[in-house]
Motif scaffolding. Structure first.
Motif, PDB file in Angstrom:
ATOM      1  N   ARG A 175       0.839  -1.210   0.000  1.00 49.55           N
ATOM      2  CA  ARG A 175       0.000   0.000   0.000  1.00 49.55           C
ATOM      3  C   ARG A 175       0.872   1.257   0.000  1.00 49.55           C
ATOM      4  NH1 ARG A 175      -2.885  -2.798   4.404  1.00 49.55           N
ATOM      5  NH2 ARG A 175      -4.756  -3.811   3.532  1.00 49.55           N
ATOM      6  N   ASP A 176       1.900   1.260   0.844  1.00 49.03           N
ATOM      7  CA  ASP A 176       2.802   2.416   0.890  1.00 49.03           C
ATOM      8  C   ASP A 176       3.457   2.645  -0.462  1.00 49.03           C
ATOM      9  OD1 ASP A 176       2.219   2.870   3.538  1.00 49.03           O
ATOM     10  OD2 ASP A 176       4.052   1.972   4.321  1.00 49.03           O
ATOM     11  N   PHE A 177       3.912   1.556  -1.068  1.00 49.99           N
ATOM     12  CA  PHE A 177       4.557   1.665  -2.375  1.00 49.99           C
ATOM     13  C   PHE A 177       3.600   2.251  -3.411  1.00 49.99           C
ATOM     14  CE2 PHE A 177       5.425  -0.245  -6.545  1.00 49.99           C
ATOM     15  CZ  PHE A 177       6.699   0.247  -6.778  1.00 49.99           C
ATOM     16  N   CYS A 178       2.372   1.733  -3.446  1.00 54.83           N
ATOM     17  CA  CYS A 178       1.404   2.184  -4.448  1.00 54.83           C
ATOM     18  C   CYS A 178       0.955   3.619  -4.211  1.00 54.83           C
ATOM     19  CB  CYS A 178       0.189   1.250  -4.463  1.00 54.83           C
ATOM     20  SG  CYS A 178       0.541  -0.403  -5.103  1.00 54.83           S
ATOM     21  N   SER A 179       1.039   4.086  -2.971  1.00 57.75           N
ATOM     22  CA  SER A 179       0.668   5.473  -2.683  1.00 57.75           C
ATOM     23  C   SER A 179       1.810   6.444  -2.968  1.00 57.75           C
ATOM     24  CB  SER A 179       0.235   5.604  -1.217  1.00 57.75           C
ATOM     25  OG  SER A 179       1.334   5.407  -0.348  1.00 57.75           O
ATOM     26  N   GLY A 180       3.004   5.892  -3.226  1.00 60.22           N
ATOM     27  CA  GLY A 180       4.146   6.747  -3.523  1.00 60.22           C
ATOM     28  C   GLY A 180       5.030   7.030  -2.340  1.00 60.22           C
ATOM     29  N   LYS A 181       4.697   6.430  -1.176  1.00 57.92           N
ATOM     30  CA  LYS A 181       5.536   6.633   0.002  1.00 57.92           C
ATOM     31  C   LYS A 181       6.832   5.842  -0.142  1.00 57.92           C
ATOM     32  CE  LYS A 181       1.654   7.258   3.187  1.00 57.92           C
ATOM     33  NZ  LYS A 181       0.959   6.706   4.379  1.00 57.92           N
ATOM     34  N   HIS A 182       7.869   6.307   0.542  1.00 58.11           N
ATOM     35  CA  HIS A 182       9.145   5.597   0.521  1.00 58.11           C
ATOM     36  C   HIS A 182       8.999   4.271   1.249  1.00 58.11           C
ATOM     37  CE1 HIS A 182      13.409   4.757   0.617  1.00 58.11           C
ATOM     38  NE2 HIS A 182      13.331   4.584   1.924  1.00 58.11           N
ATOM     39  N   VAL A 183       9.489   3.204   0.631  1.00 59.68           N
ATOM     40  CA  VAL A 183       9.541   1.890   1.256  1.00 59.68           C
ATOM     41  C   VAL A 183      11.003   1.527   1.409  1.00 59.68           C
ATOM     42  CG1 VAL A 183       8.916  -0.545   1.029  1.00 59.68           C
ATOM     43  CG2 VAL A 183       7.349   1.220   0.206  1.00 59.68           C
ATOM     44  N   ASN A 184      11.355   0.919   2.527  1.00 64.20           N
ATOM     45  CA  ASN A 184      12.766   0.604   2.801  1.00 64.20           C
ATOM     46  C   ASN A 184      13.238  -0.540   1.919  1.00 64.20           C
ATOM     47  OD1 ASN A 184      15.268   0.569   3.943  1.00 64.20           O
ATOM     48  ND2 ASN A 184      14.656  -0.687   5.706  1.00 64.20           N
ATOM     49  N   ASN A 185      13.461  -0.213   0.662  1.00 66.44           N
ATOM     50  CA  ASN A 185      13.917  -1.195  -0.321  1.00 66.44           C
ATOM     51  C   ASN A 185      14.854  -0.479  -1.288  1.00 66.44           C
ATOM     52  OD1 ASN A 185      14.338  -3.141  -2.219  1.00 66.44           O
ATOM     53  ND2 ASN A 185      12.199  -3.490  -2.718  1.00 66.44           N
ATOM     54  N   PRO A 186      16.157  -0.576  -1.108  1.00 65.03           N
ATOM     55  CA  PRO A 186      17.102   0.219  -1.899  1.00 65.03           C
ATOM     56  C   PRO A 186      17.118  -0.130  -3.376  1.00 65.03           C
ATOM     57  CG  PRO A 186      18.257  -1.455  -0.601  1.00 65.03           C
ATOM     58  CD  PRO A 186      16.827  -1.439  -0.132  1.00 65.03           C
ATOM     59  N   ARG A 187      16.459  -1.251  -3.778  1.00 67.57           N
ATOM     60  CA  ARG A 187      16.501  -1.653  -5.185  1.00 67.57           C
ATOM     61  C   ARG A 187      15.490  -0.894  -6.031  1.00 67.57           C
ATOM     62  NH1 ARG A 187      16.092  -8.057  -4.178  1.00 67.57           N
ATOM     63  NH2 ARG A 187      14.457  -7.276  -2.822  1.00 67.57           N
ATOM     64  N   GLN A 188      14.638  -0.077  -5.404  1.00 72.20           N
ATOM     65  CA  GLN A 188      13.573   0.577  -6.151  1.00 72.20           C
ATOM     66  C   GLN A 188      14.072   1.752  -6.988  1.00 72.20           C
ATOM     67  OE1 GLN A 188      10.193   1.770  -3.795  1.00 72.20           O
ATOM     68  NE2 GLN A 188      10.647   0.166  -2.322  1.00 72.20           N
ATOM     69  N   ASP A 189      13.486   1.917  -8.146  1.00 71.54           N
ATOM     70  CA  ASP A 189      13.588   3.151  -8.918  1.00 71.54           C
ATOM     71  C   ASP A 189      12.155   3.635  -9.084  1.00 71.54           C
ATOM     72  OD1 ASP A 189      13.863   5.192 -10.678  1.00 71.54           O
ATOM     73  OD2 ASP A 189      14.542   3.972 -12.369  1.00 71.54           O
ATOM     74  N   LEU A 190      11.777   4.628  -8.301  1.00 69.50           N
ATOM     75  CA  LEU A 190      10.372   5.048  -8.250  1.00 69.50           C
ATOM     76  C   LEU A 190      10.017   6.091  -9.296  1.00 69.50           C
ATOM     77  CD1 LEU A 190      10.013   5.403  -4.359  1.00 69.50           C
ATOM     78  CD2 LEU A 190       9.776   3.360  -5.763  1.00 69.50           C
ATOM     79  N   SER A 191      10.989   6.567 -10.047  1.00 73.20           N
ATOM     80  CA  SER A 191      10.758   7.732 -10.895  1.00 73.20           C
ATOM     81  C   SER A 191       9.839   7.462 -12.072  1.00 73.20           C
ATOM     82  CB  SER A 191      12.102   8.246 -11.426  1.00 73.20           C
ATOM     83  OG  SER A 191      12.732   7.240 -12.216  1.00 73.20           O
ATOM     84  N   LYS A 192       9.700   6.197 -12.490  1.00 71.31           N
ATOM     85  CA  LYS A 192       8.939   5.902 -13.705  1.00 71.31           C
ATOM     86  C   LYS A 192       7.479   5.573 -13.439  1.00 71.31           C
ATOM     87  CE  LYS A 192      13.020   4.240 -16.188  1.00 71.31           C
ATOM     88  NZ  LYS A 192      13.631   3.099 -16.907  1.00 71.31           N
TER      89      LYS A 192
END
Length: 355
Positions: free
Chosen positions: A61-78
């Motif tokens: 849910r946090d990820f889908c809402s755009g909140k930071h999730v403690n996962n360094p492998r993410q690239d959220l920009s796209k």
């Protein structure tokens, strides 16, 4: 409705992409990231949570809402934030009315249907719940079952659909699967289709551990494809049904492909479609050994003739049993896995004896 029909009858049949999560939110989020890059214009995305106990739903849910999730492998920009979510309890699925325009994706993961199961139904029934929901609510053409510990190539779904459309009577299709390596783009093959000997019940994955030098760049009909990524025809499921839930996990995809073959459908290895598989997401050690052994006997019972059963059991007890037994006792000295292996054999024999 007319425009959807035009899309479906040309390049982009309607696909329900289904990912099953069980205590694996970090892998699931990385998988969502790769799906977000898909170059495919006509799909729904269904995420099934099998009653995870690791706070997966809140993390997703946090990820889908755009909140930071403690996962360094993410690239959220796209991503286009927020991702629109529809959460459904498994006992409410029959009551839901979908707004098809709202939940159908274009070429981005903009919308997400989450099915929340009330317990761990295993790989088989967890996926079955999503497929039955999709059949009931969507005018789809294919299911794409995808492990949460996979990363997909941008063109893999488009290329797999193209290969399927170039052949006839395809019930299942699977891509070329590479081992996932975090620091590099791996070209070490994990799976390029599979063969099965019904006289030994011994699966033979093609290409495993080989460097890809183009030796498997041709589409071919195979006996089975791996459950980590299966494109499945909706027409096939109307005829032979879904996964046999008795398997829970392991051997279920081989059983399904062989049942499809008996019904006149082919299984296709689609060589131009590629994914990367971490090959550890569902591995729980002794538990895995138990189901792999027990379900081997279930497969023999469900799919083989009397003569094939006889030779498969001779092969198991004269060779395979002792091979695994000595490996676990002498090489690995793992009493926990040995107990699971013995219990899987014992329960498998009981399955053979049941009518």
């Amino acid at each position: 409705m007319e425009s959807a029909q035009i899309i479906r009858t040309n390049m982009y049949p309607l696909v329900a992409v289904i990912v099953l999560n069980w205590n694996g939110w970090k892998d699931t989020i990385e998988c969502l990231k790769s799906i977000n890059n898909l170059d495919y214009l006509n799909y729904y995305f269904i995420l099934v949570d099998n009653a995870s106990q690791d706070d997966s739903l809140n993390k997703i849910r946090d990820f889908c809402s755009g909140k930071h999730v403690n996962n360094p492998r993410q690239d959220l920009s796209k991503f286009d934030w927020p991702i629109d979510m529809l959460e459904i309890d498994c006992d409410q699925l029959s009551y839901i009315k979908l707004d098809h325009n709202r939940y159908k994706n274009s070429n981005r993961l903009e919308k997400l249907i989450i099915i929340k199961n009330d317990k761990n139904y295993g790989f088989t029934e967890g996926n079955n719940i999503a497929m039955k929901f999709a059949v009931d609510k969507l005018a789809l053409d294919y299911f794409l079952l995808l492990n949460n510990d996979t990363i997909v190539d941008q063109l893999f779904l488009k290329n797999m659909i193209k290969s399927v459309c170039e052949h006839t009577n395809i019930g299942f299709a699977g891509p070329k699967i590479y081992y996932y390596m975090p620091e590099e783009v791996s070209n070490i093959i994990s799976f390029a289709g599979g063969k099965l000997g019904l006289n030994s019940s011994e699966p033979h994955p093609i290409g495993v551990d080989e460097v890809d030098n183009g030796q498997y760049n041709t589409d071919r009909i195979v006996d089975y494809v791996e459950g980590s990524c299966m494109l499945v025809s909706k027409d096939l499921t109307s005829e032979i049904g879904f996964f046999n839930p008795d398997y829970f996990t392991y051997w279920e995809e081989i059983d399904w492909c062989i049942r499809g073959k008996k019904a006149g459908y082919h299984t296709l290895y689609a060589s131009k479609a590629s994914i990367w598989h971490k090959c550890y997401g569902s591995d729980t050690g002794a538990r895995s050994i138990y189901y792999m052994i027990r379900n081997r006997f279930l497969f023999i019972k469900e799919n083989e003739s009397k003569g094939q059963k006889f030779t498969s059991l001779i092969y198991y007890f004269c060779y395979f049993f002792w091979k695994i037994f000595f490996s676990l006792t002498i090489l690995h000295r793992d009493k926990t896995k040995l107990r699971s292996f013995i219990r899987g054999t014992y329960d498998g024999i009981k399955i053979l004896r049941t009518k």
